[in-house]
Motif scaffolding. Structure first.
Motif, PDB file in Angstrom:
ATOM      1  N   GLY A 102       8.749   9.468  20.326  1.00 51.67           N
ATOM      2  CA  GLY A 102      10.153   9.393  19.958  1.00 51.67           C
ATOM      3  C   GLY A 102      11.059   9.586  21.156  1.00 51.67           C
ATOM      4  N   ILE A 103      12.355   9.533  20.885  1.00 49.28           N
ATOM      5  CA  ILE A 103      13.351   9.785  21.919  1.00 49.28           C
ATOM      6  C   ILE A 103      14.587  10.384  21.267  1.00 49.28           C
ATOM      7  N   VAL A 104      15.183  11.367  21.951  1.00 52.78           N
ATOM      8  CA  VAL A 104      16.432  11.967  21.482  1.00 52.78           C
ATOM      9  C   VAL A 104      17.564  11.064  21.956  1.00 52.78           C
ATOM     10  N   HIS A 105      18.053  10.251  21.054  1.00 51.35           N
ATOM     11  CA  HIS A 105      19.011   9.211  21.392  1.00 51.35           C
ATOM     12  C   HIS A 105      20.282   9.770  22.028  1.00 51.35           C
ATOM     13  N   PHE A 106      20.816  10.852  21.464  1.00 53.75           N
ATOM     14  CA  PHE A 106      22.113  11.346  21.933  1.00 53.75           C
ATOM     15  C   PHE A 106      22.036  11.998  23.305  1.00 53.75           C
ATOM     16  N   MET A 107      20.821  12.328  23.774  1.00 53.54           N
ATOM     17  CA  MET A 107      20.675  12.802  25.147  1.00 53.54           C
ATOM     18  C   MET A 107      20.514  11.624  26.101  1.00 53.54           C
ATOM     19  N   GLN A 159      26.843   8.581  26.774  1.00 57.72           N
ATOM     20  CA  GLN A 159      28.113   7.893  27.029  1.00 57.72           C
ATOM     21  C   GLN A 159      28.578   7.050  25.858  1.00 57.72           C
ATOM     22  N   VAL A 160      27.701   6.779  24.884  1.00 60.93           N
ATOM     23  CA  VAL A 160      28.116   5.909  23.776  1.00 60.93           C
ATOM     24  C   VAL A 160      29.001   6.696  22.813  1.00 60.93           C
ATOM     25  N   LYS A 161      30.123   6.100  22.441  1.00 58.42           N
ATOM     26  CA  LYS A 161      31.104   6.801  21.601  1.00 58.42           C
ATOM     27  C   LYS A 161      31.486   6.002  20.350  1.00 58.42           C
ATOM     28  N   THR A 162      31.721   4.721  20.529  1.00 60.45           N
ATOM     29  CA  THR A 162      32.154   3.909  19.392  1.00 60.45           C
ATOM     30  C   THR A 162      30.956   3.534  18.521  1.00 60.45           C
ATOM     31  N   GLU A 163      31.254   3.109  17.299  1.00 57.06           N
ATOM     32  CA  GLU A 163      30.177   2.690  16.399  1.00 57.06           C
ATOM     33  C   GLU A 163      29.369   1.547  17.003  1.00 57.06           C
ATOM     34  N   ASP A 164      30.050   0.594  17.606  1.00 58.30           N
ATOM     35  CA  ASP A 164      29.362  -0.555  18.193  1.00 58.30           C
ATOM     36  C   ASP A 164      28.438  -0.108  19.333  1.00 58.30           C
ATOM     37  N   GLU A 165      28.925   0.775  20.190  1.00 56.87           N
ATOM     38  CA  GLU A 165      28.109   1.267  21.309  1.00 56.87           C
ATOM     39  C   GLU A 165      26.891   2.037  20.801  1.00 56.87           C
ATOM     40  N   ILE A 166      27.109   2.871  19.805  1.00 55.87           N
ATOM     41  CA  ILE A 166      26.006   3.662  19.256  1.00 55.87           C
ATOM     42  C   ILE A 166      24.936   2.755  18.670  1.00 55.87           C
ATOM     43  N   LEU A 167      25.349   1.802  17.847  1.00 53.36           N
ATOM     44  CA  LEU A 167      24.384   0.936  17.171  1.00 53.36           C
ATOM     45  C   LEU A 167      23.655   0.025  18.159  1.00 53.36           C
ATOM     46  N   LYS A 168      24.344  -0.431  19.201  1.00 50.40           N
ATOM     47  CA  LYS A 168      23.685  -1.267  20.208  1.00 50.40           C
ATOM     48  C   LYS A 168      22.599  -0.481  20.945  1.00 50.40           C
ATOM     49  N   SER A 169      22.884   0.763  21.294  1.00 47.65           N
ATOM     50  CA  SER A 169      21.892   1.570  22.007  1.00 47.65           C
ATOM     51  C   SER A 169      20.724   1.938  21.094  1.00 47.65           C
ATOM     52  N   VAL A 170      21.014   2.194  19.820  1.00 50.83           N
ATOM     53  CA  VAL A 170      19.940   2.460  18.859  1.00 50.83           C
ATOM     54  C   VAL A 170      19.074   1.223  18.684  1.00 50.83           C
ATOM     55  N   HIS A 171      19.723   0.074  18.579  1.00 47.54           N
ATOM     56  CA  HIS A 171      19.004  -1.187  18.407  1.00 47.54           C
ATOM     57  C   HIS A 171      18.052  -1.421  19.572  1.00 47.54           C
ATOM     58  N   LYS A 172      18.475  -1.068  20.774  1.00 49.95           N
ATOM     59  CA  LYS A 172      17.641  -1.231  21.966  1.00 49.95           C
ATOM     60  C   LYS A 172      16.358  -0.402  21.850  1.00 49.95           C
ATOM     61  N   ILE A 173      16.490   0.822  21.376  1.00 50.09           N
ATOM     62  CA  ILE A 173      15.320   1.689  21.212  1.00 50.09           C
ATOM     63  C   ILE A 173      14.400   1.157  20.122  1.00 50.09           C
ATOM     64  N   LEU A 174      14.993   0.742  19.002  1.00 45.54           N
ATOM     65  CA  LEU A 174      14.170   0.290  17.881  1.00 45.54           C
ATOM     66  C   LEU A 174      13.441  -1.009  18.179  1.00 45.54           C
ATOM     67  N   ASN A 175      13.919  -1.772  19.146  1.00 45.64           N
ATOM     68  CA  ASN A 175      13.249  -3.005  19.549  1.00 45.64           C
ATOM     69  C   ASN A 175      12.112  -2.761  20.540  1.00 45.64           C
ATOM     70  N   ASP A 176      11.973  -1.535  21.001  1.00 47.60           N
ATOM     71  CA  ASP A 176      10.958  -1.178  21.997  1.00 47.60           C
ATOM     72  C   ASP A 176       9.760  -0.565  21.277  1.00 47.60           C
ATOM     73  N   ASP A 177       8.623  -1.242  21.273  1.00 52.99           N
ATOM     74  CA  ASP A 177       7.477  -0.734  20.516  1.00 52.99           C
ATOM     75  C   ASP A 177       6.795   0.456  21.179  1.00 52.99           C
ATOM     76  N   PHE A 178       7.342   0.926  22.303  1.00 51.27           N
ATOM     77  CA  PHE A 178       6.892   2.195  22.880  1.00 51.27           C
ATOM     78  C   PHE A 178       7.220   3.348  21.937  1.00 51.27           C
ATOM     79  N   ILE A 189      27.782   5.610  10.002  1.00 55.06           N
ATOM     80  CA  ILE A 189      26.947   5.273  11.156  1.00 55.06           C
ATOM     81  C   ILE A 189      25.513   5.736  10.915  1.00 55.06           C
ATOM     82  N   LEU A 190      25.359   6.936  10.379  1.00 56.19           N
ATOM     83  CA  LEU A 190      24.019   7.437  10.087  1.00 56.19           C
ATOM     84  C   LEU A 190      23.320   6.544   9.059  1.00 56.19           C
ATOM     85  N   GLU A 191      24.047   6.100   8.081  1.00 57.90           N
ATOM     86  CA  GLU A 191      23.455   5.232   7.057  1.00 57.90           C
ATOM     87  C   GLU A 191      23.010   3.897   7.660  1.00 57.90           C
TER      88      GLU A 191
END
Length: 320
Positions: free
Chosen positions: A11-16, A20-39, A53-55
């Motif tokens: 896993g990874i602690v996303h908020f650490m 720098q991500v603050k807006t909903e779009d920035e948060i979801l884009k960075s989350v999407h990047k992690i979820l696309n990584d099968d590591f 946003i959590l939903e």
């Protein structure tokens, strides 16, 4: 498939990793990047994000088949919420606020929620504060259990061990104190566990194997990261810099030792509230660093640590 997929979830602690991500779009884009990584098979998200946003993150995790965990540490630290407060009214308010976070966690179908203990002033009586914390955690676990009986699953309630004297200066703290807390809570509430963070162990001046062996029956969640104990360093303390940074305490060798210790205490066969035991990177870029590169550093260091752990195990006569 990476070699650990059948044994544990990375896993990874996303908020650490992406502070720098603050807006909903920035948060979801960075989350999407992690979820696309099968590591990665797990992600830990900031409880301070808005419900919508959590939903949305929860739905993305479900599609990607990635475990969704929530961290209440920023919530408690930023609002100075103290579950072991000596003042009864303050402690009651802390419990009520944390119950709200449990409700939110169930609403977005998170697998686990992590808290931390409150501030500790050395002029206060530690034993009394430990009893206060036990009372608070038992009340939170009872409340979570009641909701879980209706929700159809039990949310993991985790207490993360932080430093006692260096940076966060919270009650839990030293491993023997964590043992006392966990023993008193987990006996009646199996969904409770401890989160052990490799980056915090240098700050408690405790050997990783000693901590893991002592707390083995109660460990349900693991973080790996780095810390700095050079007082002249501007990032002294609990800043979670990348592995191998100058002045840092942990590099791939320390991660390898930690992985061997986890294997020796049988963590990977531990009954946990997540689908599989989780080991999450908790790393944070320095102000001039790029988040993606710090994550890439962590992945490379972890793979190097696994190679070293395998070699060391063979030399010790163990099988990884």
């Amino acid at each position: 498939m990476y070699p650990w997929h059948a044994t544990f979830h990375m896993g990874i602690v996303h908020f650490m990793a992406y502070p720098q991500v603050k807006t909903e779009d920035e948060i979801l884009k960075s989350v999407h990047k992690i979820l696309n990584d099968d590591f990665f098979q797990a992600i830990e998200v900031n409880m301070l994000y808005e419900d919508n946003i959590l939903e949305k993150i929860s739905a993305l995790c479900e599609t990607a088949d990635v475990e969704f965990l929530l961290g209440a540490q920023p919530f408690l630290l930023s609002k100075k919420i103290n579950l072991n407060a000596g003042n009864d009214e303050e402690r009651h308010q802390a419990i009520q606020l944390c119950k709200m976070q449990i409700e939110r966690s169930y609403r977005c179908r998170a697998r686990a929620l992590t808290f931390l203990s409150g501030q500790y002033d050395f002029t206060e009586k530690k034993d009394e504060l430990k009893q206060n914390l036990i009372h608070s955690l038992r009340e939170l676990c009872r409340y979570s259990q009641e909701i879980g009986n209706t929700a159809g699953y039990q949310l993991g309630i985790d207490l993360e061990i932080f430093d006692h004297t260096v940076d966060k200066k919270v009650l839990i703290g030293p491993a023997p104190d964590a043992f006392d807390i966990a023993k008193s809570v987990k006996a009646d509430y199996p969904a409770f566990s401890l989160t052990i963070d490799l980056s915090h162990l240098p700050l408690t001046f405790e050997d990783p194997y000693y901590v893991l062996k002592l707390l083995a029956p109660f460990i349900g969640h693991v973080h790996i990261g780095n810390g700095i104990l050079e007082k002249k360093n501007p990032f002294y303390g609990d800043h979670h810099p990348r592995f191998g940074i100058a002045g840092g305490c942990n590099d791939y060798q320390e991660v390898a030792y930690f992985m061997i210790a986890l294997e020796k205490i049988d963590y990977f066969n531990q009954r946990v509230m997540t689908k599989k035991p989780v080991i999450s990177f908790e790393v944070k870029p320095l102000p001039h660093e790029d988040s993606d590169l710090v994550v890439a550093n962590s992945k490379r260091k972890f793979l190097a640590a696994l190679d070293k752990a395998h070699i060391d195990y063979k030399e010790l006569g163990y099988k990884l």
